[in-house]
Design a protein around this motif. Structure first.
Motif, PDB file in Angstrom:
ATOM      1  N   ILE A  23      31.272 -16.393  -6.073  1.00 33.18           N
ATOM      2  CA  ILE A  23      29.819 -16.495  -6.277  1.00 33.18           C
ATOM      3  C   ILE A  23      29.566 -17.472  -7.428  1.00 33.18           C
ATOM      4  O   ILE A  23      30.241 -17.398  -8.448  1.00 33.18           O
ATOM      5  CB  ILE A  23      29.225 -15.115  -6.647  1.00 33.18           C
ATOM      6  N   LYS A 107      22.497 -23.576   4.570  1.00 35.68           N
ATOM      7  CA  LYS A 107      22.785 -22.376   5.349  1.00 35.68           C
ATOM      8  C   LYS A 107      23.452 -22.731   6.668  1.00 35.68           C
ATOM      9  O   LYS A 107      23.278 -23.840   7.173  1.00 35.68           O
ATOM     10  CB  LYS A 107      21.519 -21.555   5.588  1.00 35.68           C
ATOM     11  N   SER A 127      26.715 -21.239   0.656  1.00 36.06           N
ATOM     12  CA  SER A 127      25.622 -20.723   1.483  1.00 36.06           C
ATOM     13  C   SER A 127      24.641 -19.979   0.599  1.00 36.06           C
ATOM     14  O   SER A 127      25.036 -19.177  -0.249  1.00 36.06           O
ATOM     15  CB  SER A 127      26.164 -19.750   2.529  1.00 36.06           C
ATOM     16  N   THR A 129      21.255 -17.483   1.035  1.00 36.23           N
ATOM     17  CA  THR A 129      20.661 -16.671   2.090  1.00 36.23           C
ATOM     18  C   THR A 129      19.417 -17.335   2.665  1.00 36.23           C
ATOM     19  O   THR A 129      18.450 -17.585   1.945  1.00 36.23           O
ATOM     20  CB  THR A 129      20.310 -15.266   1.561  1.00 36.23           C
ATOM     21  N   GLY A 130      19.461 -17.620   3.954  1.00 35.73           N
ATOM     22  CA  GLY A 130      18.360 -18.312   4.625  1.00 35.73           C
ATOM     23  C   GLY A 130      17.064 -17.529   4.521  1.00 35.73           C
ATOM     24  O   GLY A 130      17.059 -16.304   4.580  1.00 35.73           O
ATOM     25  N   LEU A 135      12.965 -16.204  -3.810  1.00 39.56           N
ATOM     26  CA  LEU A 135      14.080 -15.907  -4.707  1.00 39.56           C
ATOM     27  C   LEU A 135      14.711 -17.199  -5.227  1.00 39.56           C
ATOM     28  O   LEU A 135      15.015 -17.325  -6.417  1.00 39.56           O
ATOM     29  CB  LEU A 135      15.119 -15.082  -3.931  1.00 39.56           C
ATOM     30  N   LEU A 169      27.035 -18.451  -2.460  1.00 38.25           N
ATOM     31  CA  LEU A 169      28.320 -17.940  -1.964  1.00 38.25           C
ATOM     32  C   LEU A 169      29.146 -19.119  -1.452  1.00 38.25           C
ATOM     33  O   LEU A 169      28.694 -19.845  -0.557  1.00 38.25           O
ATOM     34  CB  LEU A 169      28.055 -16.938  -0.836  1.00 38.25           C
ATOM     35  N   THR A 171      31.339 -20.829   0.834  1.00 39.99           N
ATOM     36  CA  THR A 171      31.815 -20.527   2.184  1.00 39.99           C
ATOM     37  C   THR A 171      32.713 -21.635   2.733  1.00 39.99           C
ATOM     38  O   THR A 171      33.321 -21.471   3.783  1.00 39.99           O
ATOM     39  CB  THR A 171      30.639 -20.241   3.147  1.00 39.99           C
ATOM     40  N   LEU A 179      34.731 -20.071   5.631  1.00 41.05           N
ATOM     41  CA  LEU A 179      34.364 -18.735   6.125  1.00 41.05           C
ATOM     42  C   LEU A 179      33.698 -18.852   7.505  1.00 41.05           C
ATOM     43  O   LEU A 179      33.852 -17.980   8.352  1.00 41.05           O
ATOM     44  CB  LEU A 179      33.416 -18.043   5.136  1.00 41.05           C
ATOM     45  N   HIS A 180      32.995 -19.952   7.724  1.00 42.85           N
ATOM     46  CA  HIS A 180      32.312 -20.147   9.008  1.00 42.85           C
ATOM     47  C   HIS A 180      33.320 -20.217  10.155  1.00 42.85           C
ATOM     48  O   HIS A 180      33.102 -19.659  11.218  1.00 42.85           O
ATOM     49  CB  HIS A 180      31.430 -21.396   8.951  1.00 42.85           C
TER      50      HIS A 180
ATOM     51  N   GLN B  46      23.887 -10.491   1.578  1.00 43.88           N
ATOM     52  CA  GLN B  46      22.840 -11.269   2.263  1.00 43.88           C
ATOM     53  C   GLN B  46      21.580 -10.424   2.426  1.00 43.88           C
ATOM     54  O   GLN B  46      20.480 -10.875   2.152  1.00 43.88           O
ATOM     55  CB  GLN B  46      23.334 -11.742   3.648  1.00 43.88           C
ATOM     56  N   ALA B  49      19.804  -9.730  -0.846  1.00 44.73           N
ATOM     57  CA  ALA B  49      19.039 -10.925  -1.274  1.00 44.73           C
ATOM     58  C   ALA B  49      17.713 -10.980  -0.525  1.00 44.73           C
ATOM     59  O   ALA B  49      16.667 -11.285  -1.110  1.00 44.73           O
ATOM     60  CB  ALA B  49      19.846 -12.189  -1.028  1.00 44.73           C
ATOM     61  N   ASN B  53      14.095 -10.825  -2.223  1.00 42.92           N
ATOM     62  CA  ASN B  53      13.171 -11.912  -1.913  1.00 42.92           C
ATOM     63  C   ASN B  53      11.818 -11.357  -1.445  1.00 42.92           C
ATOM     64  O   ASN B  53      10.764 -11.864  -1.819  1.00 42.92           O
ATOM     65  CB  ASN B  53      13.782 -12.802  -0.829  1.00 42.92           C
ATOM     66  N   LEU B  56       9.734 -10.254  -4.399  1.00 39.23           N
ATOM     67  CA  LEU B  56       9.132 -11.393  -5.098  1.00 39.23           C
ATOM     68  C   LEU B  56       7.965 -11.969  -4.309  1.00 39.23           C
ATOM     69  O   LEU B  56       6.926 -12.312  -4.868  1.00 39.23           O
ATOM     70  CB  LEU B  56      10.179 -12.494  -5.265  1.00 39.23           C
ATOM     71  N   CYS B 182      18.988 -17.785  10.997  1.00 39.60           N
ATOM     72  CA  CYS B 182      18.720 -16.808   9.936  1.00 39.60           C
ATOM     73  C   CYS B 182      18.707 -15.382  10.475  1.00 39.60           C
ATOM     74  O   CYS B 182      17.678 -14.701  10.445  1.00 39.60           O
ATOM     75  CB  CYS B 182      17.428 -17.126   9.204  1.00 39.60           C
ATOM     76  N   MET B 238      23.106 -13.915   8.600  1.00 40.46           N
ATOM     77  CA  MET B 238      23.350 -15.332   8.292  1.00 40.46           C
ATOM     78  C   MET B 238      24.621 -15.871   8.953  1.00 40.46           C
ATOM     79  O   MET B 238      25.139 -16.914   8.551  1.00 40.46           O
ATOM     80  CB  MET B 238      23.438 -15.578   6.782  1.00 40.46           C
ATOM     81  N   GLY B 239      25.151 -15.132   9.923  1.00 41.40           N
ATOM     82  CA  GLY B 239      26.354 -15.600  10.607  1.00 41.40           C
ATOM     83  C   GLY B 239      27.588 -15.557   9.726  1.00 41.40           C
ATOM     84  O   GLY B 239      28.588 -16.212  10.020  1.00 41.40           O
ATOM     85  N   TRP B 270      14.836 -13.380  10.586  1.00 41.70           N
ATOM     86  CA  TRP B 270      14.486 -12.083   9.970  1.00 41.70           C
ATOM     87  C   TRP B 270      13.071 -12.095   9.393  1.00 41.70           C
ATOM     88  O   TRP B 270      12.433 -11.048   9.283  1.00 41.70           O
ATOM     89  CB  TRP B 270      15.512 -11.660   8.911  1.00 41.70           C
TER      90      TRP B 270
END
Lengths: 202, 294
Positions: A23, A107, A127, A129-130, A135, A169, A171, A179-180, B46, B49, B53, B56, B182, B238-239, B270
């Motif tokens: 991280i 992402k 990555s 978070t999408g 945030l 993160l 990836t 990681l993908h 994920q 987060a 989010n 916020l 997403c 997020m895959g 999402w």
């Protein structure tokens, strides 16, 4: 899985320390947004031997088209979650080699061309978070410049000072790990079981 | 007497603000449940987060920077006295919301490449009209993000592949786009009609609350089966791996041509943003998805 707090410009050695699963939080003034059009323009300048308006070396390049507004004469990032990175697979390797950015943030992950360039240059893909635009905006403290405005708000090059921007993160790292790729292989291995569940012959 | 066009305009601006800053209760509850159920650390990170989010965003900030292409679903009563004013009020509300909330300008001319800057232009915002009996109007705002839209598909299947062919199309599509849309996603499916009808029905399913059940058992069964199958894939939030790939699968259908089996698959991220209000003929507003207009 370690946690790192890095400040730009990030050195090659620091980028090479990062491994998939780590991280990262980033601070500093070499944080830029770039999507398709900004990558293309940066590469055109490279070809022509001209300098872009910012220093990309040791930087964090964030795949994002932010929502921003001008308050009391100053631009502010309101919401800025990542966009889908695979669109930049076309030119990210060339960008990394040419400009030596150290952290690409987006992402969905990127492909083998980028993975090879990360290894060669000493950089990572992180990555975020999408959809977590609110945030992310918290860590993007100050807009110092809004370059290439002719590309439109989402595609422009936003020049940002970040403070603890993250959690990012890792990836894809500079050791050839993604990681993908790992998740894709696991999902592929599940296919027969998933097909059986819905009554489809593989 | 209030100005009806202003009432519709103000109501739509408020709907847009609520939609982009606060998820409907059913979606938020599903995300919270998913966060609890995940034991994979990446998946949990994920989802937590996403939950931070949301907190916020609830202070009045768009939860996602992609505030989408603005789509409205309007069910207008045949006796609602101000139906002629709705279209114009919705376009103006879109402009004002873009500046005030703010929304990201997402309307680009396909030929010149120029972004209009205010989320309006040829055919945009898109308004889906339905005329229903009654004297009120129901307006739903549905901002649709680009990432999940990019993996929505229409399959023109051979009728011989049957319903298992329909299911295969949906599962194969998810295994192809992985986390690009997403996830956790909501999948809307439209079967039958024609190419355009199938995808229209599919998208409309995304307006259904996650906790509803389709009244026809055969459809409800397929929804459940597909949800379980998609969550077996291990694609995860997020895959990046995990148990929660979808929060729901919602299916609708129309009669089909004997030679065709059109299937529309509408993928929702999402951030399943929607907000609905009803305006009565005497211009009283009731907010349905966000009670009290909050």
């Amino acid at each position: 899985m370690a946690e790192y707090h890095l400040t730009t410009p990030i050195s090659e050695a620091d980028a090479r320390k990062l491994k998939v699963g780590d991280i990262v939080y980033v601070s500093g003034d070499r944080v830029y947004t770039a999507r398709d059009a900004a990558h293309e323009r940066a590469l055109e300048l490279l070809k022509k031997g001209e300098k872009p308006p910012v220093d990309f070396s040791g930087s964090v390049v964030y795949h994002v088209g932010p929502v921003a507004w001008k308050k009391a004469g100053k631009w502010q990032i309101v919401s800025a979650g990542p966009t889908t990175s695979t669109r930049m697979e076309l030119f990210e390797d060339e960008f990394l080699r040419g400009y030596k950015a150290r952290i690409i943030v987006g992402k969905g992950g990127m492909g083998p061309k980028t993975l090879a360039a990360l290894k060669e240059v000493g950089a990572v893909y992180c990555s975020y978070t999408g959809g977590c635009g609110a945030l992310a905006a918290k860590g993007l403290k100050e807009v110092r410049a809004y370059e290439w405005q002719d590309l439109g708000m989402p595609e422009a090059l936003w020049v940002i000072t970040a403070q603890d921007f993250g959690p990012l993160l890792v990836t894809m790292d500079s050791h050839g790990n993604s990681l993908h790729e790992v998740v894709s292989k696991k999902v592929e291995a599940k296919k027969t079981e998933v097909y059986a569940k819905i009554g489809v012959k593989p | 007497m209030k100005d009806p066009s202003q009432v519709i305009h103000d109501c739509a601006v408020r709907l847009l603000k609520m939609a982009v800053t606060k998820l409907p209760k059913d979606v938020e509850a599903a995300l919270r449940a998913a966060e609890k159920s995940e034991d994979d650390p990446t998946a949990k990170t994920q989802l937590s987060a996403i939950l931070s989010n949301l907190e916020l965003a609830a202070t009045g900030v768009p939860m996602c920077q992609d505030t989408g292409v603005i789509i409205y679903y309007v069910k207008v009563g045949d006796k609602f006295p101000y139906s002629g004013m709705i279209q114009d009020a919705l376009v103006k509300a879109t402009r004002r919301a873009t500046e005030e909330i703010p929304l990201r300008p997402n309307a680009v001319h396909p030929f010149t490449g120029v972004n209009s800057g205010d989320n309006t232009g040829e055919k945009i915002p898109w308004v889906n009209w339905e005329i229903v009996p009654g004297d009120s109007v129901e307006i739903t705002v549905f901002p649709k993000g680009g990432g999940s839209e990019n993996v929505s598909i229409v399959g023109m299947l051979k009728p011989g592949v049957g319903l298992s062919g329909v299911k295969k199309l949906i599962v194969d599509n998810a295994m192809k786009y992985m986390g690009e849309a997403c996830s956790p996603n909501i999948i809307g499916v439209g079967i039958g009609g024609g190419a355009d009808i199938a995808i229209k029905i599919a998208k409309q399913q995304l307006l259904r609350p996650l906790d509803d059940t389709h009244p026809e058992p055969a459809v409800a069964k397929m929804e459940k089966e597909l949800m379980e199958a998609l969550n077996m894939t291990g694609i995860g939030p997020m895959g990046l791996g995990g148990k929660t790939t979808v929060l729901g699968v919602k299916i609708g259908y129309a009669m089909r041509h004997p030679a065709s089996l059109p299937v529309g698959v509408a993928v929702q991220c999402w951030a399943a943003r929607r907000s609905t209000a009803v305006i009565s003929k005497d211009l009283k507003i009731e907010y349905l998805t966000h009670p009290g207009g909050k």
